[in-house]
Design a protein around this motif. Structure first.
Motif, PDB file in Angstrom:
ATOM      1  N   UNK A  45       0.822  -1.214   0.000  1.00 22.58           N
ATOM      2  CA  UNK A  45       0.000   0.000   0.000  1.00 22.58           C
ATOM      3  C   UNK A  45       0.853   1.259   0.000  1.00 22.58           C
ATOM      4  N   UNK A  46       1.967   1.225   0.707  1.00 17.34           N
ATOM      5  CA  UNK A  46       2.886   2.372   0.694  1.00 17.34           C
ATOM      6  C   UNK A  46       3.353   2.662  -0.726  1.00 17.34           C
ATOM      7  N   UNK A  47       3.642   1.621  -1.493  1.00 12.46           N
ATOM      8  CA  UNK A  47       4.162   1.799  -2.846  1.00 12.46           C
ATOM      9  C   UNK A  47       3.078   2.160  -3.858  1.00 12.46           C
ATOM     10  N   UNK A  48       1.814   2.126  -3.443  1.00 14.76           N
ATOM     11  CA  UNK A  48       0.736   2.389  -4.391  1.00 14.76           C
ATOM     12  C   UNK A  48      -0.227   3.445  -3.856  1.00 14.76           C
ATOM     13  N   UNK A  49       0.341   4.443  -3.209  1.00 18.60           N
ATOM     14  CA  UNK A  49      -0.438   5.578  -2.729  1.00 18.60           C
ATOM     15  C   UNK A  49       0.277   6.850  -3.168  1.00 18.60           C
ATOM     16  N   UNK A  50      -0.356   7.631  -4.028  1.00 15.98           N
ATOM     17  CA  UNK A  50       0.306   8.813  -4.590  1.00 15.98           C
ATOM     18  C   UNK A  50       0.710   9.805  -3.504  1.00 15.98           C
ATOM     19  N   UNK A  51      -0.125   9.964  -2.495  1.00 11.36           N
ATOM     20  CA  UNK A  51       0.177  10.931  -1.448  1.00 11.36           C
ATOM     21  C   UNK A  51       1.442  10.525  -0.690  1.00 11.36           C
ATOM     22  N   UNK A  54      -5.968  -5.484  -4.847  1.00 11.75           N
ATOM     23  CA  UNK A  54      -4.650  -4.884  -5.018  1.00 11.75           C
ATOM     24  C   UNK A  54      -4.427  -4.436  -6.467  1.00 11.75           C
ATOM     25  N   UNK A  55      -4.919  -5.234  -7.415  1.00 15.21           N
ATOM     26  CA  UNK A  55      -4.785  -4.848  -8.817  1.00 15.21           C
ATOM     27  C   UNK A  55      -5.509  -3.532  -9.084  1.00 15.21           C
ATOM     28  N   UNK A  56      -6.688  -3.369  -8.509  1.00 13.58           N
ATOM     29  CA  UNK A  56      -7.423  -2.110  -8.674  1.00 13.58           C
ATOM     30  C   UNK A  56      -6.597  -0.946  -8.153  1.00 13.58           C
ATOM     31  N   UNK A  57      -5.961  -1.151  -7.004  1.00 15.46           N
ATOM     32  CA  UNK A  57      -5.146  -0.086  -6.422  1.00 15.46           C
ATOM     33  C   UNK A  57      -3.983   0.268  -7.353  1.00 15.46           C
ATOM     34  N   UNK A  58      -3.360  -0.744  -7.952  1.00 16.25           N
ATOM     35  CA  UNK A  58      -2.254  -0.488  -8.865  1.00 16.25           C
ATOM     36  C   UNK A  58      -2.717   0.284 -10.096  1.00 16.25           C
ATOM     37  N   UNK A  59      -3.796  -0.165 -10.711  1.00 17.42           N
ATOM     38  CA  UNK A  59      -4.248   0.467 -11.948  1.00 17.42           C
ATOM     39  C   UNK A  59      -4.712   1.899 -11.712  1.00 17.42           C
ATOM     40  N   UNK A  60      -5.364   2.132 -10.574  1.00 26.43           N
ATOM     41  CA  UNK A  60      -5.831   3.486 -10.284  1.00 26.43           C
ATOM     42  C   UNK A  60      -4.678   4.404  -9.885  1.00 26.43           C
ATOM     43  N   UNK A  61      -3.619   3.827  -9.327  1.00 24.43           N
ATOM     44  CA  UNK A  61      -2.443   4.642  -9.021  1.00 24.43           C
ATOM     45  C   UNK A  61      -1.810   5.156 -10.306  1.00 24.43           C
ATOM     46  N   UNK A  62      -1.568   4.264 -11.266  1.00 20.16           N
ATOM     47  CA  UNK A  62      -0.847   4.648 -12.469  1.00 20.16           C
ATOM     48  C   UNK A  62      -1.729   5.478 -13.398  1.00 20.16           C
ATOM     49  N   UNK A  63      -2.967   5.052 -13.603  1.00 26.44           N
ATOM     50  CA  UNK A  63      -3.955   5.768 -14.411  1.00 26.44           C
ATOM     51  C   UNK A  63      -3.339   6.362 -15.680  1.00 26.44           C
ATOM     52  N   UNK A  64      -2.747   5.497 -16.471  1.00 28.86           N
ATOM     53  CA  UNK A  64      -2.106   5.926 -17.706  1.00 28.86           C
ATOM     54  C   UNK A  64      -3.145   6.186 -18.796  1.00 28.86           C
ATOM     55  N   UNK A  65      -2.694   6.791 -19.915  1.00 32.06           N
ATOM     56  CA  UNK A  65      -3.607   7.055 -21.040  1.00 32.06           C
ATOM     57  C   UNK A  65      -4.114   5.764 -21.652  1.00 32.06           C
ATOM     58  N   UNK A  66      -3.229   4.773 -21.743  1.00 28.19           N
ATOM     59  CA  UNK A  66      -3.575   3.490 -22.357  1.00 28.19           C
ATOM     60  C   UNK A  66      -3.125   2.375 -21.422  1.00 28.19           C
ATOM     61  N   UNK A  67      -3.964   1.340 -21.283  1.00 33.64           N
ATOM     62  CA  UNK A  67      -3.610   0.155 -20.508  1.00 33.64           C
ATOM     63  C   UNK A  67      -3.815  -1.072 -21.370  1.00 33.64           C
ATOM     64  N   UNK A  68      -2.760  -1.860 -21.514  1.00 37.22           N
ATOM     65  CA  UNK A  68      -2.850  -3.150 -22.203  1.00 37.22           C
ATOM     66  C   UNK A  68      -2.829  -4.223 -21.121  1.00 37.22           C
TER      67      UNK A  68
END
Length: 528
Positions: free
Chosen positions: A124-130, A266-280
């Motif tokens: 969680x520490x590694x996947x929290x923008x704040x 956890x996957x949801x947390x990762x994807x929402x952290x990065x929130x890139x323009x495109x996800x494959x």
């Protein structure tokens, strides 16, 4: 209570010195009792007192005998020799406090402890923008391009005030007095430093964004800020930016157990952290086991398309419709697919995204991309698009290929696919090597665990995935991996917790304007 001095003799109404000259003396019974009333803040002085806090007595220390006129030497005695009646009064006061505790403060302290344990769990520490932003401001950039090393995070210290931006922690702190903050009890991942701040007791390695050496520093800084900043500080996307994530998710999506549900969260947390323009997203079937993740991303505004093979394998491509529109979609056979995206800021530009899981080419199956490169793949053209259905990848060099290369032996074997030979690996270009991740296997008992070398016991590593690009794109930055010493020495439970998909997400950002400026014209995808 008297002791030779009162409020007018150098003390306040709640704290009386043992001498009549205003000098500082041992604590009075009133002070001691008041301190015992609040176990969450043992150093707190009585309400309304402006005197200095005093610690509760310990075995062998001296405490006041009671309220009577005596000399300073007669007034104090060791705890072990305290009269039974006086000791029982103090014990009764403490018991009364615990019996009466409505426990608003106790519940708030417990909630705060649980939140701190949750937020500072290594994943969680590694996947929290704040928290990542706080870490970057406190520690600074890594000394070398790559992750923040665990030893560097030993100096990462912060106060509760630094956590005010985490709403749930701020709400819990608001229910406690400042003097009670340190009374939350033992924490799983944090300890108190000597200066009264918090620090990690066993820091993990934390991945960081690494800039390409030849890219424009201002452009890189703008891209990094857009990808890493908390939402309140996130500005508009820089012009010409294309950020792409590739991630293989089949493992956790096929796990029906309670642990599988936790991994998907956890996957949801990762994807929402990065929130890139495109996800494959390899292995994600939006109409099957990946429906939950699809719903989460759709609620974030993403649109998607996917392909499914006859055996049930699936790949999906998600994109941000606020920045790009779909022009063409192509099925490449089985679960492999490709899309043409047009930036809203420049509809004349076409960006081609390919999501594949190639097999070893044979004479019967020459390769996934060959038909596409030779215009032999049928395309679904979106209504209103002026893209010709027969256009293939050769019509533009602005190409990104997301590849699950596990069937070939890993990203280091990408050259087996002839069409990938002419493309550049973003990880090799920026980071110097393909990203490693622990190799996870099924145990005899049926559950997953990291594979270990027989002699050393080290975790085995592999490089199953890759991201490749053509000359029409200039790479700006990429998300680092972890160091090999950190990965091979990880405990098994940490491996499974920190790598929920048993793979590592690859993230990169490109500037499609710079790439076109350097070529001047449309060119075929080719290597460096």
């Amino acid at each position: 209570f008297s002791g030779g001095g009162g409020a007018g003799a150098g003390g306040c109404s709640g704290c009386v010195s043992n001498a009549g000259d205003g000098t500082e003396g041992p604590p009075t019974v009133l002070q001691l009792a008041a301190m015992l009333e609040d176990p969450l803040a043992p150093n707190q002085t009585p309400s309304g007192s402006m005197c200095e806090a005093v610690d509760p007595p310990a075995e062998g220390q001296w405490v006041p005998m009671g309220a009577r006129e005596t000399s300073p030497t007669d007034q104090w005695m060791p705890v072990a020799q305290m009269p039974d009646m006086h000791a029982s009064k103090l014990v009764a006061r403490r018991k009364l406090h615990f019996d009466e505790m409505p426990s608003k403060a106790a519940r708030a302290a417990q909630q705060l402890r649980q939140l701190l344990d949750f937020y500072f769990e290594p994943f969680n520490l590694q996947h929290n923008r704040y928290l990542l932003d706080l870490l970057a401001r406190r520690v600074g950039s890594p000394e070398k391009p790559g992750p923040w090393l665990a030893v560097a995070l030993l100096d990462f210290r912060f106060s509760f005030d630094d956590l005010a931006g985490l709403g749930r922690i701020a709400a819990a702190l608001a229910k406690l007095k400042m003097s009670q903050w340190q009374g939350v009890g033992d924490l799983k991942h944090l300890i108190w430093s000597k200066d009264g701040r918090l620090q990690l007791n066993s820091p993990p390695e934390v991945r960081s964004l690494v800039a390409a050496e030849v890219a424009d520093k201002e452009v890189v800084a703008a891209a990094a800020h857009y990808l890493a900043a908390v939402r309140e500080q996130q500005a508009k996307a820089p012009e010409g930016l294309l950020s792409v994530l590739t991630y293989a998710l089949a493992g956790p999506l096929a796990d029906p157990t309670a642990r599988g549900a936790q991994r998907q969260a956890q996957l949801k947390r990762q994807l929402l952290l990065y929130r890139t323009d495109v996800m494959c997203l390899h292995g994600l079937d939006p109409e099957g086991t990946g429906e939950g993740l699809m719903t989460t991303l759709a609620e974030e505004g993403y649109r998607y398309t996917f392909a499914r093979s006859a055996t049930g394998e699936a790949n999906s491509i998600f994109w941000d419709p606020g920045r790009f529109e779909l022009a063409v979609r192509r099925d490449l056979g089985g679960a492999d697919l490709a899309v043409d995206l047009r930036p809203l800021e420049d509809p004349q530009v076409v960006l081609k995204i390919v999501c594949i899981k190639p097999e070893v080419p044979t004479s019967d199956a020459p390769g996934i991309l060959r038909g596409l490169l030779s215009h032999g793949v049928e395309a679904d053209v979106e209504p209103g698009s002026d893209v010709t259905p027969t256009e293939g990848l050769a019509s533009s060099s602005r190409l990104v290929v997301s590849a699950d290369l596990s069937l070939l032996g890993g990203a280091q074997c990408a050259d087996v696919v002839e069409e990938l030979v002419g493309l550049s690996s973003v990880a090799v270009r920026i980071l110097g090597e393909e990203l490693q991740t622990p190799l996870v296997v099924h145990s005899e008992e049926g559950f997953q665990q990291p594979a270990r070398a027989p002699a050393s016991g080290f975790v085995r590593l592999h490089r199953p995935d890759g991201m490749f690009f053509g000359r029409g794109l200039e790479p700006l930055l990429a998300l680092s991996g972890h160091t090999e010493p950190y990965l091979v020495t990880m405990p098994s439970e940490d491996v499974m917790q920190q790598f929920p998909a048993c793979r590592i997400p690859i993230l990169a950002a490109f500037d499609w304007r710079k790439g076109l400026a350097s070529t001047g014209t449309e060119v075929s995808a080719q290597g460096d």
